[in-house]
Design a protein around this motif. Structure first.
Motif, PDB file in Angstrom:
ATOM      1  N   ILE A 109      24.924 -17.307 -38.268  1.00 58.19           N
ATOM      2  CA  ILE A 109      23.618 -16.631 -38.235  1.00 58.19           C
ATOM      3  C   ILE A 109      23.363 -16.088 -36.829  1.00 58.19           C
ATOM      4  CG2 ILE A 109      21.126 -16.882 -38.556  1.00 58.19           C
ATOM      5  CD1 ILE A 109      21.685 -19.164 -40.502  1.00 58.19           C
ATOM      6  N   MET A 110      23.643 -16.913 -35.822  1.00 59.81           N
ATOM      7  CA  MET A 110      23.433 -16.488 -34.436  1.00 59.81           C
ATOM      8  C   MET A 110      24.272 -15.252 -34.127  1.00 59.81           C
ATOM      9  SD  MET A 110      21.746 -17.446 -31.644  1.00 59.81           S
ATOM     10  CE  MET A 110      21.330 -15.700 -31.583  1.00 59.81           C
ATOM     11  N   SER A 125      21.938 -26.772 -30.553  1.00 63.53           N
ATOM     12  CA  SER A 125      23.392 -26.658 -30.647  1.00 63.53           C
ATOM     13  C   SER A 125      23.978 -25.996 -29.407  1.00 63.53           C
ATOM     14  CB  SER A 125      23.767 -25.843 -31.889  1.00 63.53           C
ATOM     15  OG  SER A 125      25.129 -25.501 -31.884  1.00 63.53           O
ATOM     16  N   VAL A 126      24.927 -26.660 -28.778  1.00 62.36           N
ATOM     17  CA  VAL A 126      25.584 -26.071 -27.611  1.00 62.36           C
ATOM     18  C   VAL A 126      26.412 -24.837 -28.001  1.00 62.36           C
ATOM     19  CG1 VAL A 126      27.268 -26.483 -25.774  1.00 62.36           C
ATOM     20  CG2 VAL A 126      25.552 -28.226 -26.312  1.00 62.36           C
ATOM     21  N   PRO A 127      27.229 -24.865 -29.081  1.00 63.68           N
ATOM     22  CA  PRO A 127      27.949 -23.647 -29.461  1.00 63.68           C
ATOM     23  C   PRO A 127      27.027 -22.469 -29.776  1.00 63.68           C
ATOM     24  CG  PRO A 127      28.933 -25.546 -30.539  1.00 63.68           C
ATOM     25  CD  PRO A 127      27.668 -26.020 -29.907  1.00 63.68           C
ATOM     26  N   ILE A 128      25.895 -22.732 -30.414  1.00 63.67           N
ATOM     27  CA  ILE A 128      24.954 -21.649 -30.705  1.00 63.67           C
ATOM     28  C   ILE A 128      24.311 -21.139 -29.422  1.00 63.67           C
ATOM     29  CG2 ILE A 128      22.746 -21.106 -31.824  1.00 63.67           C
ATOM     30  CD1 ILE A 128      23.594 -22.857 -34.161  1.00 63.67           C
ATOM     31  N   LEU A 129      23.972 -22.054 -28.520  1.00 61.65           N
ATOM     32  CA  LEU A 129      23.426 -21.641 -27.222  1.00 61.65           C
ATOM     33  C   LEU A 129      24.428 -20.772 -26.469  1.00 61.65           C
ATOM     34  CD1 LEU A 129      21.335 -21.803 -24.917  1.00 61.65           C
ATOM     35  CD2 LEU A 129      22.495 -23.901 -24.168  1.00 61.65           C
ATOM     36  N   ASN A 130      25.682 -21.189 -26.414  1.00 58.20           N
ATOM     37  CA  ASN A 130      26.710 -20.408 -25.720  1.00 58.20           C
ATOM     38  C   ASN A 130      26.871 -19.026 -26.338  1.00 58.20           C
ATOM     39  OD1 ASN A 130      27.289 -22.423 -23.881  1.00 58.20           O
ATOM     40  ND2 ASN A 130      28.922 -23.316 -25.119  1.00 58.20           N
ATOM     41  N   CYS A 131      26.861 -18.972 -27.670  1.00 59.77           N
ATOM     42  CA  CYS A 131      26.965 -17.679 -28.363  1.00 59.77           C
ATOM     43  C   CYS A 131      25.785 -16.786 -27.994  1.00 59.77           C
ATOM     44  CB  CYS A 131      27.015 -17.909 -29.872  1.00 59.77           C
ATOM     45  SG  CYS A 131      27.054 -16.402 -30.865  1.00 59.77           S
TER      46      CYS A 131
END
Length: 256
Positions: A109-110, A125-131
């Motif tokens: 979604i991100m 979420s760290v992966p979502i934040l990074n994205c």
């Protein structure tokens, strides 16, 4: 006229698909046969690799007894997750604030929101934040606190307290499993509690899950199915689950 084994088999597997488990006495009453007949049916289905017998009945076989790593999960059923991500993004209006919990489907979604300048995303979420930091042109808020390296997400009291300060339009919730009897579940209690808190802070809670999650029960309950208003899934969703969501008055949309 009694049902044949093949006819009983279809019903047994359909029940497993919805609830994740079946009971011998319930099936015997439903089919009008002896419990011995049902046990023989379950023996045959276990030998076919369709279920696992337990005391008093049987449960659906899970492909993984423990949740795979985030990186491994990110590659599983990827086309379906990408389709769900695009569909979810299309439901988010400019000016809205949404919550994304920690999952590989919510990560998609991100990615689908990268060009949306008028959307605010809150996540733990760290992966979502990074994205988001790499691609997203809107506003991102990290619900921080103690970051669990295994989950790659913030969990615990600080994250809960921060989430409690927000009221958002939509929460997109992922799952480790979805069953009729146990509702939406996750492999980890800490993540289940965070997802539950996110649902409490949203005007609308939307479940995002590919078809492999249906009929599965994992460790910790996030919420009963009745606490969500909509399900976004992929084209592999079975007819039994489509009928179930219709009976529960939960809107079902399929990504493509």
């Amino acid at each position: 006229m009694s049902l044949t084994y093949e006819e009983r088999k279809h019903t047994i597997l359909a029940q497993l698909e919805l609830a994740g488990k079946v009971q011998v006495h319930f099936l015997a009453e439903r089919f009008g046969v002896t419990t011995e007949t049902i046990r023989r049916d379950l023996d045959r289905l276990e030998k076919e690799g369709r279920l696992r017998k337990v005391y008093g009945g049987a449960v659906r076989i899970r492909s993984e007894s423990h949740e795979p790593t985030f990186m491994k999960r990110a590659q599983m059923h990827l086309p379906g997750k990408q389709a769900i991500g695009r569909l979810a993004a299309s439901l988010i209006q400019d000016g809205e604030t949404v919550i994304l919990d920690n999952g590989t489907t919510t990560l998609e979604i991100m990615r689908a929101l990268k060009d949306r300048t008028q959307v605010t995303v809150i996540t733990n979420s760290v992966p979502i934040l990074n994205c988001a930091l790499e691609q997203f042109e809107g506003k991102v808020i990290f619900a921080g606190g103690e970051v669990n390296a295994g989950y790659q997400a913030a969990v615990g009291g600080t994250a809960h307290d921060l989430l409690g300060q927000f009221k958002v339009n939509k929460a997109f919730i992922s799952a480790g499993g979805i069953s009729l009897s146990e509702g939406i579940t996750d492999y980890h209690l800490e993540e289940a509690l965070i997802s539950r808190k996110m649902m409490e802070r949203a005007e609308e809670s939307i479940l995002v899950a590919d078809h492999s999650k249906f009929g599965i029960t994992t460790f910790a309950q996030i919420a009963p199915l009745g606490h969500i208003s909509m399900v976004l899934t992929d084209s592999g969703c079975s007819a039994e689950w489509k009928d179930t969501f219709a009976r529960l008055d939960i809107e079902l949309l399929t990504g493509s």
